[in-house]
Design a protein around this motif. Structure first.
Motif, PDB file in Angstrom:
ATOM      1  N   MET A   1       0.826  -1.193   0.000  1.00  0.00           N
ATOM      2  CA  MET A   1       0.000   0.000   0.000  1.00  0.00           C
ATOM      3  C   MET A   1       0.875   1.264   0.000  1.00  0.00           C
ATOM      4  N   LYS A   2       1.859   1.282   0.916  1.00  0.00           N
ATOM      5  CA  LYS A   2       2.738   2.442   1.020  1.00  0.00           C
ATOM      6  C   LYS A   2       3.522   2.643  -0.279  1.00  0.00           C
ATOM      7  N   SER A   3       4.035   1.561  -0.841  1.00  0.00           N
ATOM      8  CA  SER A   3       4.816   1.643  -2.072  1.00  0.00           C
ATOM      9  C   SER A   3       3.970   2.197  -3.216  1.00  0.00           C
ATOM     10  N   ALA A   4       2.732   1.731  -3.315  1.00  0.00           N
ATOM     11  CA  ALA A   4       1.832   2.228  -4.363  1.00  0.00           C
ATOM     12  C   ALA A   4       1.524   3.713  -4.146  1.00  0.00           C
ATOM     13  N   ARG A   5       1.340   4.116  -2.882  1.00  0.00           N
ATOM     14  CA  ARG A   5       1.061   5.515  -2.564  1.00  0.00           C
ATOM     15  C   ARG A   5       2.268   6.379  -2.921  1.00  0.00           C
ATOM     16  N   LEU A  24      -1.473  18.003  -1.750  1.00  0.00           N
ATOM     17  CA  LEU A  24      -1.077  16.637  -2.092  1.00  0.00           C
ATOM     18  C   LEU A  24      -2.069  15.637  -1.524  1.00  0.00           C
ATOM     19  N   ALA A  25      -2.480  15.820  -0.273  1.00  0.00           N
ATOM     20  CA  ALA A  25      -3.467  14.932   0.347  1.00  0.00           C
ATOM     21  C   ALA A  25      -4.785  14.970  -0.426  1.00  0.00           C
ATOM     22  N   ALA A  26      -5.215  16.162  -0.824  1.00  0.00           N
ATOM     23  CA  ALA A  26      -6.468  16.297  -1.569  1.00  0.00           C
ATOM     24  C   ALA A  26      -6.382  15.584  -2.920  1.00  0.00           C
ATOM     25  N   GLU A  27      -5.244  15.712  -3.603  1.00  0.00           N
ATOM     26  CA  GLU A  27      -5.081  15.042  -4.899  1.00  0.00           C
ATOM     27  C   GLU A  27      -5.053  13.521  -4.733  1.00  0.00           C
ATOM     28  N   LEU A  28      -4.392  13.054  -3.680  1.00  0.00           N
ATOM     29  CA  LEU A  28      -4.392  11.603  -3.413  1.00  0.00           C
ATOM     30  C   LEU A  28      -5.812  11.117  -3.164  1.00  0.00           C
ATOM     31  N   GLN A  29      -6.568  11.858  -2.361  1.00  0.00           N
ATOM     32  CA  GLN A  29      -7.950  11.467  -2.065  1.00  0.00           C
ATOM     33  C   GLN A  29      -8.807  11.519  -3.324  1.00  0.00           C
ATOM     34  N   ARG A  30      -8.575  12.512  -4.172  1.00  0.00           N
ATOM     35  CA  ARG A  30      -9.312  12.603  -5.438  1.00  0.00           C
ATOM     36  C   ARG A  30      -9.063  11.367  -6.304  1.00  0.00           C
ATOM     37  N   ARG A  31      -7.877  10.790  -6.137  1.00  0.00           N
ATOM     38  CA  ARG A  31      -7.521   9.585  -6.909  1.00  0.00           C
ATOM     39  C   ARG A  31      -7.823   8.293  -6.152  1.00  0.00           C
ATOM     40  N   GLY A  32      -8.569   8.416  -5.060  1.00  0.00           N
ATOM     41  CA  GLY A  32      -9.049   7.233  -4.355  1.00  0.00           C
ATOM     42  C   GLY A  32      -8.174   6.717  -3.227  1.00  0.00           C
ATOM     43  N   VAL A  33      -7.175   7.476  -2.821  1.00  0.00           N
ATOM     44  CA  VAL A  33      -6.284   7.056  -1.735  1.00  0.00           C
ATOM     45  C   VAL A  33      -6.631   7.873  -0.495  1.00  0.00           C
ATOM     46  N   LYS A  34      -7.105   7.196   0.535  1.00  0.00           N
ATOM     47  CA  LYS A  34      -7.460   7.886   1.776  1.00  0.00           C
ATOM     48  C   LYS A  34      -6.201   8.068   2.617  1.00  0.00           C
ATOM     49  N   VAL A  35      -5.855   9.335   2.896  1.00  0.00           N
ATOM     50  CA  VAL A  35      -4.660   9.650   3.671  1.00  0.00           C
ATOM     51  C   VAL A  35      -4.958  10.793   4.634  1.00  0.00           C
ATOM     52  N   THR A  36      -4.143  10.865   5.664  1.00  0.00           N
ATOM     53  CA  THR A  36      -4.196  12.000   6.574  1.00  0.00           C
ATOM     54  C   THR A  36      -3.020  12.914   6.249  1.00  0.00           C
ATOM     55  N   GLN A  37      -3.053  14.114   6.769  1.00  0.00           N
ATOM     56  CA  GLN A  37      -1.954  15.055   6.568  1.00  0.00           C
ATOM     57  C   GLN A  37      -0.683  14.498   7.188  1.00  0.00           C
ATOM     58  N   ALA A  38      -0.800  13.810   8.326  1.00  0.00           N
ATOM     59  CA  ALA A  38       0.372  13.220   8.989  1.00  0.00           C
ATOM     60  C   ALA A  38       1.027  12.158   8.098  1.00  0.00           C
ATOM     61  N   THR A  39       0.208  11.356   7.426  1.00  0.00           N
ATOM     62  CA  THR A  39       0.741  10.330   6.520  1.00  0.00           C
ATOM     63  C   THR A  39       1.464  10.987   5.347  1.00  0.00           C
ATOM     64  N   VAL A  40       0.864  12.025   4.788  1.00  0.00           N
ATOM     65  CA  VAL A  40       1.487  12.738   3.675  1.00  0.00           C
ATOM     66  C   VAL A  40       2.812  13.348   4.121  1.00  0.00           C
ATOM     67  N   SER A  41       2.832  13.897   5.321  1.00  0.00           N
ATOM     68  CA  SER A  41       4.059  14.479   5.861  1.00  0.00           C
ATOM     69  C   SER A  41       5.162  13.426   5.963  1.00  0.00           C
ATOM     70  N   ARG A  42       4.827  12.242   6.472  1.00  0.00           N
ATOM     71  CA  ARG A  42       5.808  11.148   6.563  1.00  0.00           C
ATOM     72  C   ARG A  42       6.270  10.715   5.174  1.00  0.00           C
ATOM     73  N   ASP A  43       5.327  10.622   4.238  1.00  0.00           N
ATOM     74  CA  ASP A  43       5.675  10.222   2.874  1.00  0.00           C
ATOM     75  C   ASP A  43       6.654  11.211   2.239  1.00  0.00           C
ATOM     76  N   ILE A  44       6.424  12.496   2.456  1.00  0.00           N
ATOM     77  CA  ILE A  44       7.309  13.527   1.911  1.00  0.00           C
ATOM     78  C   ILE A  44       8.716  13.351   2.467  1.00  0.00           C
ATOM     79  N   LYS A  45       8.818  13.072   3.764  1.00  0.00           N
ATOM     80  CA  LYS A  45      10.142  12.859   4.371  1.00  0.00           C
ATOM     81  C   LYS A  45      10.796  11.597   3.831  1.00  0.00           C
ATOM     82  N   GLU A  46      10.027  10.522   3.739  1.00  0.00           N
ATOM     83  CA  GLU A  46      10.586   9.252   3.262  1.00  0.00           C
ATOM     84  C   GLU A  46      11.024   9.333   1.802  1.00  0.00           C
TER      85      GLU A  46
END
Length: 150
Positions: A1-5, A24-46
């Motif tokens: 899931m994380k890799s696909a995101r 970024l979170a809004a665009e992910l959600q628009r494409r069907g991926v449910k995320v929180t701002q905290a998850t997006v923040s971690r993804d940006i760092k990773e």
């Protein structure tokens, strides 16, 4: 899931100018991926995303590779606009630049991370490039001439 995101995030920032985590979170959600701002923040760092200047004058997220390509384009422009002459001897290349431009040209060369270059030294209007071998000088002179041709 994380890799696909992560793959989707990279696709989004490649296609769009995303300025904020919320966008970024809004665009992910628009494409069907449910995320929180905290998850997006971690993804940006990773993903080690950076904010870079966009063509429109604002900022956007980009990968390190994209940011470096933009820098390389700027550095090539610096070289082409500041170099007056170049002369090679043994494994050294002496480059004459416009007054007060040698440091910028030197930084441009260093940023290219060419294997043939052992090191550089800059003064005010002259820089010295030390290559790894005499054979590397010819390669570097050809490369420089192709970069600075106007």
């Amino acid at each position: 899931m994380k890799s696909a995101r992560h793959s989707l995030i990279l696709e989004i920032i490649d296609d769009m100018d995303i300025e904020t985590q919320e966008e970024l979170a809004a665009e992910l959600q628009r494409r069907g991926v449910k995320v929180t701002q905290a998850t997006v923040s971690r993804d940006i760092k990773e993903l080690r995303l950076l904010k870079v200047l966009s063509d429109k004058g604002g900022y956007k997220y980009a990968t390190v590779e994209h940011a470096e390509k933009g820098m390389n384009d700027r550095f090539i422009r610096i070289l082409s606009e500041s170099v007056i002459s170049m002369e090679a001897v043994n494994n050294l290349i002496v480059v004459k630049t416009l007054t007060a431009s040698a440091n910028a040209a030197c930084e441009a060369i260093d940023s290219m991370k060419w294997n043939e270059v052992l090191g550089t030294i800059a003064g005010d209007n002259t820089l010295l490039i030390i290559t790894r071998s005499e054979d590397a000088v010819e390669t570097m002179m050809t490369r420089f001439n192709s970069l600075i041709k106007r």
